[in-house]
Write a protein that holds these residues in place. Structure first.
Motif, PDB file in Angstrom:
ATOM      1  N   GLY A 138       0.832  -1.206   0.000  1.00  0.00           N
ATOM      2  CA  GLY A 138       0.000   0.000   0.000  1.00  0.00           C
ATOM      3  C   GLY A 138       0.865   1.255   0.000  1.00  0.00           C
ATOM      4  O   GLY A 138       1.354   1.694   1.050  1.00  0.00           O
ATOM      5  N   ALA A 139       1.061   1.832  -1.147  1.00  0.00           N
ATOM      6  CA  ALA A 139       1.951   2.994  -1.271  1.00  0.00           C
ATOM      7  C   ALA A 139       1.371   4.249  -0.649  1.00  0.00           C
ATOM      8  O   ALA A 139       2.109   5.215  -0.417  1.00  0.00           O
ATOM      9  N   ARG A 140       0.074   4.261  -0.357  1.00  0.00           N
ATOM     10  CA  ARG A 140      -0.570   5.443   0.215  1.00  0.00           C
ATOM     11  C   ARG A 140      -0.827   5.296   1.708  1.00  0.00           C
ATOM     12  O   ARG A 140      -1.569   6.072   2.296  1.00  0.00           O
ATOM     13  N   GLY A 159      10.871  -5.480  -1.145  1.00  0.00           N
ATOM     14  CA  GLY A 159      12.076  -4.759  -0.793  1.00  0.00           C
ATOM     15  C   GLY A 159      12.684  -3.969  -1.930  1.00  0.00           C
ATOM     16  O   GLY A 159      13.484  -3.056  -1.708  1.00  0.00           O
ATOM     17  N   PHE A 160      12.301  -4.312  -3.180  1.00  0.00           N
ATOM     18  CA  PHE A 160      12.832  -3.616  -4.352  1.00  0.00           C
ATOM     19  C   PHE A 160      11.833  -2.615  -4.926  1.00  0.00           C
ATOM     20  O   PHE A 160      12.013  -2.121  -6.040  1.00  0.00           O
ATOM     21  N   ASP A 161      10.799  -2.315  -4.161  1.00  0.00           N
ATOM     22  CA  ASP A 161       9.703  -1.452  -4.633  1.00  0.00           C
ATOM     23  C   ASP A 161      10.099   0.009  -4.492  1.00  0.00           C
ATOM     24  O   ASP A 161      10.097   0.561  -3.386  1.00  0.00           O
ATOM     25  N   ILE A 164       7.698   2.534  -2.724  1.00  0.00           N
ATOM     26  CA  ILE A 164       7.544   2.480  -1.269  1.00  0.00           C
ATOM     27  C   ILE A 164       8.941   2.366  -0.674  1.00  0.00           C
ATOM     28  O   ILE A 164       9.461   1.262  -0.485  1.00  0.00           O
ATOM     29  N   PRO A 165       9.593   3.482  -0.386  1.00  0.00           N
ATOM     30  CA  PRO A 165      10.967   3.443   0.125  1.00  0.00           C
ATOM     31  C   PRO A 165      11.058   2.802   1.503  1.00  0.00           C
ATOM     32  O   PRO A 165      10.053   2.664   2.217  1.00  0.00           O
ATOM     33  N   ALA A 166      12.263   2.434   1.886  1.00  0.00           N
ATOM     34  CA  ALA A 166      12.481   1.762   3.166  1.00  0.00           C
ATOM     35  C   ALA A 166      11.967   2.592   4.330  1.00  0.00           C
ATOM     36  O   ALA A 166      11.463   2.045   5.318  1.00  0.00           O
ATOM     37  N   ALA A 167      12.074   3.922   4.218  1.00  0.00           N
ATOM     38  CA  ALA A 167      11.586   4.776   5.303  1.00  0.00           C
ATOM     39  C   ALA A 167      10.082   4.640   5.488  1.00  0.00           C
ATOM     40  O   ALA A 167       9.580   4.725   6.616  1.00  0.00           O
ATOM     41  N   VAL A 169       8.304   1.895   4.849  1.00  0.00           N
ATOM     42  CA  VAL A 169       8.090   0.605   5.515  1.00  0.00           C
ATOM     43  C   VAL A 169       8.418   0.732   7.000  1.00  0.00           C
ATOM     44  O   VAL A 169       7.674   0.248   7.865  1.00  0.00           O
ATOM     45  N   ALA A 170       9.527   1.405   7.288  1.00  0.00           N
ATOM     46  CA  ALA A 170       9.931   1.588   8.684  1.00  0.00           C
ATOM     47  C   ALA A 170       8.880   2.360   9.478  1.00  0.00           C
ATOM     48  O   ALA A 170       8.678   2.101  10.671  1.00  0.00           O
ATOM     49  N   ALA A 171       8.191   3.287   8.828  1.00  0.00           N
ATOM     50  CA  ALA A 171       7.160   4.063   9.513  1.00  0.00           C
ATOM     51  C   ALA A 171       6.041   3.169  10.032  1.00  0.00           C
ATOM     52  O   ALA A 171       5.448   3.454  11.087  1.00  0.00           O
ATOM     53  N   HIS A 172       5.742   2.101   9.306  1.00  0.00           N
ATOM     54  CA  HIS A 172       4.712   1.164   9.777  1.00  0.00           C
ATOM     55  C   HIS A 172       5.146   0.543  11.106  1.00  0.00           C
ATOM     56  O   HIS A 172       4.345   0.422  12.038  1.00  0.00           O
TER      57      HIS A 172
END
Length: 218
Positions: A138-140, A159-161, A164-167, A169-172
């Motif tokens: 979910g990019a949004r 992980g290669f998306d 959706i940067p790593a930051a 994902v980390a925010a989740h």
């Protein structure tokens, strides 16, 4: 059994792909489309979950704007799909999910699984509607992560998306530390079997985790 039905919603009737298991359903599930419509891939996903025992509805969200619309996976389709989801808005999308869940309620508890744009709507369904939900890439999601969750959710990312940067994902993990977040060695849309980024091992593992999640919470 799979077929198109008419789904009544407070916004007007729309089409939805219905997929039912061969036996008594274990629960209900709303499958939430990507930006390309309730196309063959999304209908396949619905049937995949029906084969696991769920009564499934995959609403055709774009029917409120342009009925029977299914877009190609090309630049024009992406641009049109992004414009359509912006025009539809998240509030109307969640209303449609709520209407689908109401139709599925006779089958027991109801959850959702959503992909891409639908991954964000699935997350909102957990937050606003109290429906256990699986959110795929979910990019949004990030702007909504501070909203309290009324039901559990599970998140899958590639992980290669690059979208959706790593930051993000980390925010989740930072904002919702109690919810599982999985990252796979894959790109965006790794679950879409007809796409160039399909990654079968990641899709299989994400499905396994999602089924375990649904079994626990539905």
């Amino acid at each position: 059994m799979s077929n198109w039905i008419t789904l009544p919603t407070p916004l007007g009737p729309i089409s939805a792909w219905q997929a039912l298991p061969s036996g008594s359903p274990r629960a209900g599930l709303v499958v939430i489309q990507e930006i390309f419509g309730a196309n063959a891939h999304i209908r396949h996903v619905a049937e995949q979950y029906a084969a696991e025992g769920y009564a499934v509805l995959a609403p055709s969200f774009f029917d409120l704007i342009e009925p029977d619309l299914q877009l190609d996976y090309d630049a024009a389709g992406v641009a049109r799909g992004k414009a359509l989801v912006d025009q539809l808005g998240v509030d109307r999308a969640v209303t449609i999910v709520e209407a689908a869940a109401a139709v599925l309620a006779p089958y027991g508890k109801v959850g959702t699984v959503g992909y891409c744009w639908g991954g964000t709507i699935a997350m909102l369904a957990a937050q606003r509607l109290g429906l256990p939900s699986a959110s795929y890439y979910g990019a949004r999601n990030v702007p909504f992560l501070d909203i309290p969750f009324k039901a559990p959710a599970i998140f899958h990312f590639g992980g290669f998306d690059a979208s959706i940067p790593a930051a993000a994902v980390a925010a989740h993990r930072e904002k919702q530390p109690g919810l599982p977040v999985y990252v796979y060695p894959a790109d965006h849309a790794f679950n879409r079997e007809v796409g160039m980024h399909y990654h079968a091992p990641s899709a299989a593992l994400a499905l396994e985790r999602t089924l375990a999640f649904l079994k626990e919470h539905l």
